[in-house]
Write a protein that holds these residues in place. Structure first.
Motif, PDB file in Angstrom:
ATOM      1  N   GLU A 288       3.183  85.609 114.136  1.00  0.00           N
ATOM      2  CA  GLU A 288       3.525  87.094 113.247  1.00  0.00           C
ATOM      3  C   GLU A 288       4.658  85.881 112.270  1.00  0.00           C
ATOM      4  OE1 GLU A 288       6.459  89.626 115.497  1.00  0.00           O
ATOM      5  OE2 GLU A 288       4.401  90.458 116.302  1.00  0.00           O
ATOM      6  N   GLU A 289       5.188  85.020 112.366  1.00  0.00           N
ATOM      7  CA  GLU A 289       5.973  84.021 111.360  1.00  0.00           C
ATOM      8  C   GLU A 289       4.930  84.437 110.591  1.00  0.00           C
ATOM      9  OE1 GLU A 289       9.848  83.498 113.648  1.00  0.00           O
ATOM     10  OE2 GLU A 289       8.380  81.894 114.208  1.00  0.00           O
ATOM     11  N   LEU A 290       3.819  82.827 110.709  1.00  0.00           N
ATOM     12  CA  LEU A 290       2.848  82.367 109.859  1.00  0.00           C
ATOM     13  C   LEU A 290       1.995  83.182 109.362  1.00  0.00           C
ATOM     14  CD1 LEU A 290       1.880  79.807 112.577  1.00  0.00           C
ATOM     15  CD2 LEU A 290       2.828  79.620 110.403  1.00  0.00           C
ATOM     16  N   LEU A 291       1.860  84.229 109.556  1.00  0.00           N
ATOM     17  CA  LEU A 291       1.242  85.511 108.517  1.00  0.00           C
ATOM     18  C   LEU A 291       1.890  86.137 107.639  1.00  0.00           C
ATOM     19  CD1 LEU A 291      -0.471  87.998 111.843  1.00  0.00           C
ATOM     20  CD2 LEU A 291      -1.683  86.588 109.678  1.00  0.00           C
ATOM     21  N   LYS A 292       3.105  85.734 107.678  1.00  0.00           N
ATOM     22  CA  LYS A 292       4.069  86.415 106.824  1.00  0.00           C
ATOM     23  C   LYS A 292       4.905  85.271 106.196  1.00  0.00           C
ATOM     24  CE  LYS A 292       6.688  90.134 109.603  1.00  0.00           C
ATOM     25  NZ  LYS A 292       7.718  89.496 110.453  1.00  0.00           N
ATOM     26  N   THR A 293       4.382  83.786 106.285  1.00  0.00           N
ATOM     27  CA  THR A 293       4.716  82.543 105.884  1.00  0.00           C
ATOM     28  C   THR A 293       3.900  81.883 105.306  1.00  0.00           C
ATOM     29  OG1 THR A 293       6.066  80.895 107.541  1.00  0.00           O
ATOM     30  CG2 THR A 293       7.358  82.472 106.488  1.00  0.00           C
ATOM     31  N   ASN A 294       2.731  81.535 105.927  1.00  0.00           N
ATOM     32  CA  ASN A 294       2.038  80.310 105.971  1.00  0.00           C
ATOM     33  C   ASN A 294       0.617  81.188 105.737  1.00  0.00           C
ATOM     34  OD1 ASN A 294      -0.425  78.281 107.598  1.00  0.00           O
ATOM     35  ND2 ASN A 294       1.044  77.540 107.070  1.00  0.00           N
ATOM     36  N   ASP A 295      -0.130  80.252 104.222  1.00  0.00           N
ATOM     37  CA  ASP A 295      -1.422  80.795 103.906  1.00  0.00           C
ATOM     38  C   ASP A 295      -2.412  80.184 104.397  1.00  0.00           C
ATOM     39  OD1 ASP A 295      -0.091  81.803 101.540  1.00  0.00           O
ATOM     40  OD2 ASP A 295      -0.177  80.593 100.175  1.00  0.00           O
ATOM     41  N   ILE A 296      -2.563  79.065 104.603  1.00  0.00           N
ATOM     42  CA  ILE A 296      -3.628  78.445 105.447  1.00  0.00           C
ATOM     43  C   ILE A 296      -3.978  79.541 106.943  1.00  0.00           C
ATOM     44  CG2 ILE A 296      -4.536  76.716 107.043  1.00  0.00           C
ATOM     45  CD1 ILE A 296      -2.709  74.656 104.965  1.00  0.00           C
ATOM     46  N   TYR A 297      -2.722  80.221 107.880  1.00  0.00           N
ATOM     47  CA  TYR A 297      -2.514  80.450 108.772  1.00  0.00           C
ATOM     48  C   TYR A 297      -3.473  81.971 108.707  1.00  0.00           C
ATOM     49  CZ  TYR A 297      -1.922  82.565 113.408  1.00  0.00           C
ATOM     50  OH  TYR A 297      -1.773  83.116 115.067  1.00  0.00           O
ATOM     51  N   ARG A 298      -2.581  82.798 107.455  1.00  0.00           N
ATOM     52  CA  ARG A 298      -2.975  83.617 107.156  1.00  0.00           C
ATOM     53  C   ARG A 298      -4.553  84.534 106.600  1.00  0.00           C
ATOM     54  NH1 ARG A 298       1.265  85.301 103.966  1.00  0.00           N
ATOM     55  NH2 ARG A 298      -0.049  84.084 102.143  1.00  0.00           N
ATOM     56  N   GLU A 299      -5.205  83.273 106.139  1.00  0.00           N
ATOM     57  CA  GLU A 299      -6.401  83.193 105.363  1.00  0.00           C
ATOM     58  C   GLU A 299      -7.671  82.780 106.673  1.00  0.00           C
ATOM     59  OE1 GLU A 299      -9.006  80.922 102.827  1.00  0.00           O
ATOM     60  OE2 GLU A 299      -7.576  80.100 102.803  1.00  0.00           O
ATOM     61  N   VAL A 300      -6.890  81.781 107.658  1.00  0.00           N
ATOM     62  CA  VAL A 300      -7.851  81.320 108.708  1.00  0.00           C
ATOM     63  C   VAL A 300      -7.977  83.249 109.836  1.00  0.00           C
ATOM     64  CG1 VAL A 300      -7.758  80.520 111.096  1.00  0.00           C
ATOM     65  CG2 VAL A 300      -7.472  79.836 109.161  1.00  0.00           C
ATOM     66  N   TYR A 301      -6.767  83.421 109.108  1.00  0.00           N
ATOM     67  CA  TYR A 301      -6.539  84.829 110.566  1.00  0.00           C
ATOM     68  C   TYR A 301      -7.435  86.405 110.067  1.00  0.00           C
ATOM     69  CZ  TYR A 301      -4.184  88.313 113.257  1.00  0.00           C
ATOM     70  OH  TYR A 301      -4.277  89.631 113.877  1.00  0.00           O
ATOM     71  N   GLU A 302      -6.958  86.385 108.927  1.00  0.00           N
ATOM     72  CA  GLU A 302      -7.993  87.454 107.862  1.00  0.00           C
ATOM     73  C   GLU A 302      -8.960  87.132 108.443  1.00  0.00           C
ATOM     74  OE1 GLU A 302      -6.337  87.478 104.412  1.00  0.00           O
ATOM     75  OE2 GLU A 302      -4.537  88.792 105.443  1.00  0.00           O
ATOM     76  N   SER A 303     -10.274  85.565 107.904  1.00  0.00           N
ATOM     77  CA  SER A 303     -10.948  85.685 108.528  1.00  0.00           C
ATOM     78  C   SER A 303     -12.001  86.094 109.349  1.00  0.00           C
ATOM     79  CB  SER A 303     -11.908  83.940 107.490  1.00  0.00           C
ATOM     80  OG  SER A 303     -11.190  82.795 108.820  1.00  0.00           O
ATOM     81  N   GLN A 304     -11.173  85.579 110.746  1.00  0.00           N
ATOM     82  CA  GLN A 304     -11.629  85.465 111.605  1.00  0.00           C
ATOM     83  C   GLN A 304     -11.682  86.957 112.078  1.00  0.00           C
ATOM     84  OE1 GLN A 304     -10.154  82.970 114.858  1.00  0.00           O
ATOM     85  NE2 GLN A 304     -10.634  81.238 113.663  1.00  0.00           N
ATOM     86  N   MET A 305     -10.610  88.231 111.829  1.00  0.00           N
ATOM     87  CA  MET A 305     -10.772  89.227 111.928  1.00  0.00           C
ATOM     88  C   MET A 305     -11.886  90.018 111.937  1.00  0.00           C
ATOM     89  SD  MET A 305      -8.409  89.474 114.535  1.00  0.00           S
ATOM     90  CE  MET A 305      -8.754  87.790 115.100  1.00  0.00           C
ATOM     91  N   LYS A 306     -11.882  89.635 110.174  1.00  0.00           N
ATOM     92  CA  LYS A 306     -13.056  90.275 109.552  1.00  0.00           C
ATOM     93  C   LYS A 306     -14.578  90.253 109.823  1.00  0.00           C
ATOM     94  CE  LYS A 306     -10.090  91.437 105.591  1.00  0.00           C
ATOM     95  NZ  LYS A 306      -9.637  90.559 103.895  1.00  0.00           N
ATOM     96  N   GLY A 307     -14.582  89.287 109.962  1.00  0.00           N
ATOM     97  CA  GLY A 307     -15.672  88.043 110.235  1.00  0.00           C
ATOM     98  C   GLY A 307     -16.143  88.157 111.461  1.00  0.00           C
ATOM     99  N   GLY A 308     -15.487  88.507 112.833  1.00  0.00           N
ATOM    100  CA  GLY A 308     -15.235  89.282 113.693  1.00  0.00           C
ATOM    101  C   GLY A 308     -15.746  87.913 114.892  1.00  0.00           C
ATOM    102  N   ALA A 309     -14.884  86.570 114.675  1.00  0.00           N
ATOM    103  CA  ALA A 309     -15.271  84.814 115.392  1.00  0.00           C
ATOM    104  C   ALA A 309     -15.308  85.737 116.404  1.00  0.00           C
ATOM    105  CB  ALA A 309     -14.484  84.118 115.032  1.00  0.00           C
ATOM    106  N   ASP A 310     -14.525  86.445 116.885  1.00  0.00           N
ATOM    107  CA  ASP A 310     -14.092  86.521 118.750  1.00  0.00           C
ATOM    108  C   ASP A 310     -14.831  88.177 119.337  1.00  0.00           C
ATOM    109  OD1 ASP A 310     -10.339  86.740 118.212  1.00  0.00           O
ATOM    110  OD2 ASP A 310     -12.275  85.430 118.361  1.00  0.00           O
TER     111      ASP A 310
END
Length: 577
Positions: free
Chosen positions: A553-575
């Protein structure tokens, strides 16, 4: 031969000493035999004395049998001494490799080490056997035969004294010319072995891409290079035989001329001429033997240098007497850590890393390729040493620990972990060789491996082939995790070790970690956000530096790299792949 390598003779010194002694006795018998033959001809046959002929004949047979006994015994002892020497040498090299750090191993290629343990040691073994037997035989034979020749005919002895250095020099010259080609061969052997190893290990990939023809062509080119080098060397060495034959025939002709004239003048008997010819042939054949051994020694010299490189390698990590043998807990601290694979002055893979992890925490590590995620965790069990700063485990600098004690408490599942030939039980017990069947099965349940093991006909007694090629990638990873868990470590590191399992199994493994081993510090390197999302702390690595630390939660607010990876995987359906 290299003195350092000769230390490996050890318990085979007795055989090594007795071999030349028995060879000397064998040569003594062989030198006396021509003398008896001369007496049989000049005394027995000339006088028609059958009694003398029978008596000398029996003595001749007896001496031949004694010579045969000494020769056979010398050969047996030489074989034992050389094989034992090779066994000890392999032992010493293999054990030395076990003390190497990853940095030491990086100095040598895997095929290079295999060649040293096989081909190179075989060359040294053969050279040692020839040295203690044939090289001990030749000088004794030359000296004794020359002395016997002098007692019969001084002119022939002088001729032999002139021939010996000329022929010996020619043979040594031929051997030296061939030597550089033999040296080049062993470097090519490393490349040849590397080609074979790659092809066998990647057989499935080769077939999947239908690259058999390419691999055959690549192997053929290397084999041709080795063939050409050996051919050049052997073409030079092949001159040994014609040079030797020419010298032998020339010497015999000259001896017959000198001997025939002496017989006519009455200064030499027929039997004496016969014995002198035999002595001359013994001298010449001994020189040929010296040349052959000389070639073998020069081949072994190249191998000796390569073996010495391994034995001379200084292990980067050595335990001190005061080394700490108990790991208090799973606390981990990085204090201003810099690290370079090239040592001081090299490009830094880690730069001023400061990190504090509490015992029992679950830590996630993410970052792009080349961000030094694996490098970071490899410093914890001291697979490499820091270049600057320090890494502490349980409040103690890892360099102050006994290596075995540290690594027993820091269990690591590497990216390229392998299984070994043997049953599943045997593979898991690498973590603890004394573990019971129940303990093995328990850790397999934690690693979510028990379910697929139960489907095998032999269950836990199922044999794993070399490298674990008869199980899937995900199954292999789970078995390697189980093996690490069996050590009951205070720190467990998974270096992208669940990449081949599905997200449901991955979640079950992490749940088991949290519930069953709460006091163990768990570090999980992953490419999937879902694998680290529920971690107590996530470390974001970028270009060898810590780019961010915090919860998801903290990194989603403060870290661009983490947020970018998170959003790409959630949208891209990596899981959902």
């Amino acid at each position: 031969m290299n003195k350092k390598l000769l230390r490996s003779v050890r318990e085979y010194k007795r055989q090594s000493f007795l071999t030349p002694v028995l060879v000397a006795l064998e040569v003594l018998m062989e030198v006396l035999i021509p003398l008896l033959m001369a007496n049989i001809i000049d005394v027995g046959i000339m006088n028609g004395d059958m009694s003398y002929i029978m008596k000398m004949g029996l003595l001749l047979v007896l001496m031949a049998m004694v010579a045969l006994f000494f020769g056979a015994k010398a050969g047996q002892l030489a074989a034992i001494a050389s094989a034992g020497y090779a066994k000890n040498l392999r032992h010493d090299i293999f054990y030395k490799i076990q003390d190497f750090s990853f940095g030491n191993i990086d100095h040598f290629s895997t095929p290079g080490l295999v060649t040293r343990l096989t081909t190179d040691i075989t060359n040294v073994q053969m050279a040692y056997m020839f040295t203690i037997r044939l090289l001990a035989r030749a000088p004794i034979m030359i000296v004794l035969s020359l002395i016997m020749t002098m007692t019969i005919s001084m002119p022939i002895a002088i001729m032999m004294l002139i021939t010996i250095p000329i022929l010996g020099g020619a043979l040594i010259f031929i051997a030296k010319k061939a030597h550089p080609h033999f040296i080049q061969v062993f470097d090519e052997y490393d490349i040849l072995n590397n080609s074979v190893q790659e092809n066998v290990n990647a057989a499935r990939v080769v077939k999947a891409y239908v690259r058999e023809d390419y691999e055959n062509e690549k192997f053929g080119k290397i084999s041709t290079v080795v063939f050409n080098l050996f051919t050049r060397a052997e073409k030079i060495v092949a001159w040994n035989s014609p040079v030797m034959q020419f010298t032998v025939y020339t010497v015999v002709i000259v001896m017959v001329l000198i001997g025939g004239e002496s017989i006519i003048r009455g200064t030499m008997l027929t039997g004496e001429l016969t014995s002198v010819i035999v002595y001359a042939l013994q001298i010449l054949m001994s020189l040929m033997m010296v040349s052959f051994v000389f070639v073998m020694i020069m081949i072994a010299e190249a191998s000796t240098d390569r073996i010495s490189e391994v034995l001379d390698e200084v292990p980067e990590m050595v335990d001190v007497e005061t080394a700490e043998k108990e790991v208090a807990n799973g606390d981990i601290d990085f204090e201003h850590v810099n690290f370079s694979y090239s040592g001081k002055g090299g490009n830094l893979s880690l730069k001023d890393v400061n990190l504090h992890i509490k015992s029992g925490q679950i830590i996630g590590v993410i970052g792009g390729t080349g961000s030094a995620k694996s490098t970071l965790v490899q410093l914890i069990p001291r697979l490499y040493d820091v270049t600057e700063g320090c890494v502490k485990v349980g409040g103690v600098d890892v360099r102050d620990y006994n290596l075995k004690a540290l690594r027993d408490q820091v269990s690591m599942v590497l990216q390229k972990n392998v299984l070994f030939t043997g049953s599943i039980y045997e593979n898991i017990r690498w973590g603890d060789e004394n573990a019971t069947d129940e303990e093995v099965q328990r850790v397999c349940r934690l690693a979510q491996a028990d379910s697929f093991i139960q489907e095998f006909p032999a269950k836990y007694d199922t044999m794993i082939v070399e490298g674990g090629n008869n199980v899937s990638g995900g199954q292999k990873q789970r078995l390697c995790i189980a093996r690490a868990l069996l050590k009951k470590p205070k720190i467990l590191i998974l270096d992208d070790s669940t990449s081949a399992v599905d997200t449901k199994t991955d979640a079950l493994i992490r749940q088991a970690f949290r519930e069953e081993i709460p006091d163990t510090t768990k570090i999980i390197i992953a490419q999937r956000i879902s694998s680290v999302e529920d971690a107590d702390m996530i470390i974001v690595m970028d270009d060898g530096e810590i780019n961010g630390i915090g919860t998801s939660e903290e990194l989603l607010k403060t870290n661009d790299i983490y947020r970018e990876v998170y959003e790409s995987q959630m949208k891209g359906g990596a899981d959902n792949e």
